[in-house]
Design an enzyme around this catalytic site. Structure first.
Site, PDB file in Angstrom:
ATOM      1  N   VAL B 100      55.620  -8.603  -8.489  1.00 31.22           N
ATOM      2  CA  VAL B 100      56.199  -7.281  -8.717  1.00 31.22           C
ATOM      3  C   VAL B 100      55.263  -6.572  -9.689  1.00 31.22           C
ATOM      4  O   VAL B 100      54.779  -7.186 -10.641  1.00 31.22           O
ATOM      5  CB  VAL B 100      57.610  -7.386  -9.331  1.00 31.22           C
ATOM      6  CG1 VAL B 100      58.166  -6.007  -9.676  1.00 31.22           C
ATOM      7  CG2 VAL B 100      58.556  -8.116  -8.372  1.00 31.22           C
ATOM      8  N   CYS B 101      54.986  -5.304  -9.413  1.00 30.15           N
ATOM      9  CA  CYS B 101      54.220  -4.476 -10.344  1.00 30.15           C
ATOM     10  C   CYS B 101      52.840  -5.127 -10.582  1.00 30.15           C
ATOM     11  O   CYS B 101      52.220  -5.632  -9.646  1.00 30.15           O
ATOM     12  CB  CYS B 101      55.047  -4.307 -11.634  1.00 30.15           C
ATOM     13  SG  CYS B 101      54.538  -2.981 -12.736  1.00 30.15           S
TER      14      CYS B 101
END
Lengths: 223, 223
Positions: B100-101
């Protein structure tokens, strides 16, 4: 400007009710976010995450935002005199009194929803009437200094709306962009009106015991 | 069926990168979610939240989902041999390898993005090419067993997509409904293409130092 936010952090809180608004508020430069509980011993959220309170209730400063998240732990707190008194006292000093998800039931038990428009998780929405509130099936409901949010993930939309109130729209938009909040759910099942009937049935069953426990507790309260 | 998920939990992680997928995965009945780190001492996230790892890297079981969240702490880990070796080892055993990210930068530093389509936070997207990845500006990108998500809040959409892969669409929809994930952002500033230009400038400045630090570290790596 700086903002002071206090999030009630209790055993069996629904952690995303708390952590999503936390990230929104804490992303504002200079913000101070307090995790408030009776003492500073770690508490375990309903899905197992351990959270560490930062500020004891007795040491809570005057807040711009008092925020009560929800979760199964709300049930025990609806009859916890110390917590209810804390909420009433801080609510009288804070700029905004707020809740996410079933945190609204705790505001209700503290007598803070009488005659006010408010919302909560869809499985609990009708229960608000027992506290004298006017339930509204919306994502975020503002009634003066009272701002309540719907279930769990409504805390994101809520947090941005509150930051806009406190710090202006540009600041809220900067936080939104930094958190890349351009949601694109893979399915449209986020409300009982849009989810397939068999999915609604599964969730009603999954959350049913907690709902029934709440009904029983609320029946014993005099608000 | 049960699922085992491991989320890397490190100093200066962006907590919502971790806590949003955590809540999605942990809402699946029978799921086991591990917070993985070198030891079990609490770590502090970039916005101040304290997180308690549950499982040491050396004790990590075979995972259905290995997930690396992002945050400023990624910078230090891109040259951390023990972490990179852990990721390579678990990636060889897990059903899905995910991020994520800016967690994608760590997968890249571990050599796990070579020739693969991937995404990350919009401020870091072009940096993926240095790892041999093919950057895609999308919310969630799947390339075989590799699933990467965009910035921070993309972890919600990502989590639901992964649950659907592992447990079926009905289960993912039940989690979505329980978490009332019918997002309604008050503004449309979630991407640099939709945010007002002055807001984009503010965020580019706010995240600029971290971006420049990453460029320097990546320039020293041989991936």
């Amino acid at each position: 400007m700086t903002i002071a936010v206090g999030l009630l952090t209790f055993p069996n809180v629904q952690q995303l009710d708390l952590t999503a608004p936390y990230e929104v508020f804490a992303s504002v430069p200079g913000a101070r976010v307090h995790l408030l509980w009776k003492d500073l011993a770690p508490v375990t959220a309903s899905t197992g995450l351990v959270l560490s309170p930062t500020t004891a209730l007795a040491d809570c400063p005057v807040l711009d935002v008092l925020c009560v998240p929800g979760g199964s732990g709300v049930n025990a707190l609806m009859t916890d005199v110390a917590v209810l008194e804390f909420l009433r006292f801080q609510a009288g000093r804070a700029r905004f009194v707020t809740s996410v998800c079933t945190g609204a039931l705790l505001l209700g038990a503290a007598g803070l929803l009488k005659g006010r428009r408010a919302t909560t998780h869809w499985m609990a929405l009708d229960l608000l009437a027992a506290f004298g509130a006017v339930p509204e099936a919306r994502r975020v409901v503002r009634d003066g200094a009272l701002i309540t949010a719907g279930g769990v993930t409504a805390g994101m939309d809520f947090g941005l709306a509150v930051v806009a109130e406190l710090c202006g729209r540009d600041q809220a938009e900067a936080v939104q962009l930094a958190l890349e909040y351009a949601p694109a759910p893979p399915f449209a099942a986020g409300t009982p009106g849009t989810a397939p009937p068999q999915v609604v049935a599964v969730v009603r069953d999954r959350l049913g015991a907690s709902r029934r426990a709440r009904e029983k507790i609320i029946a014993t309260l005099r608000v």
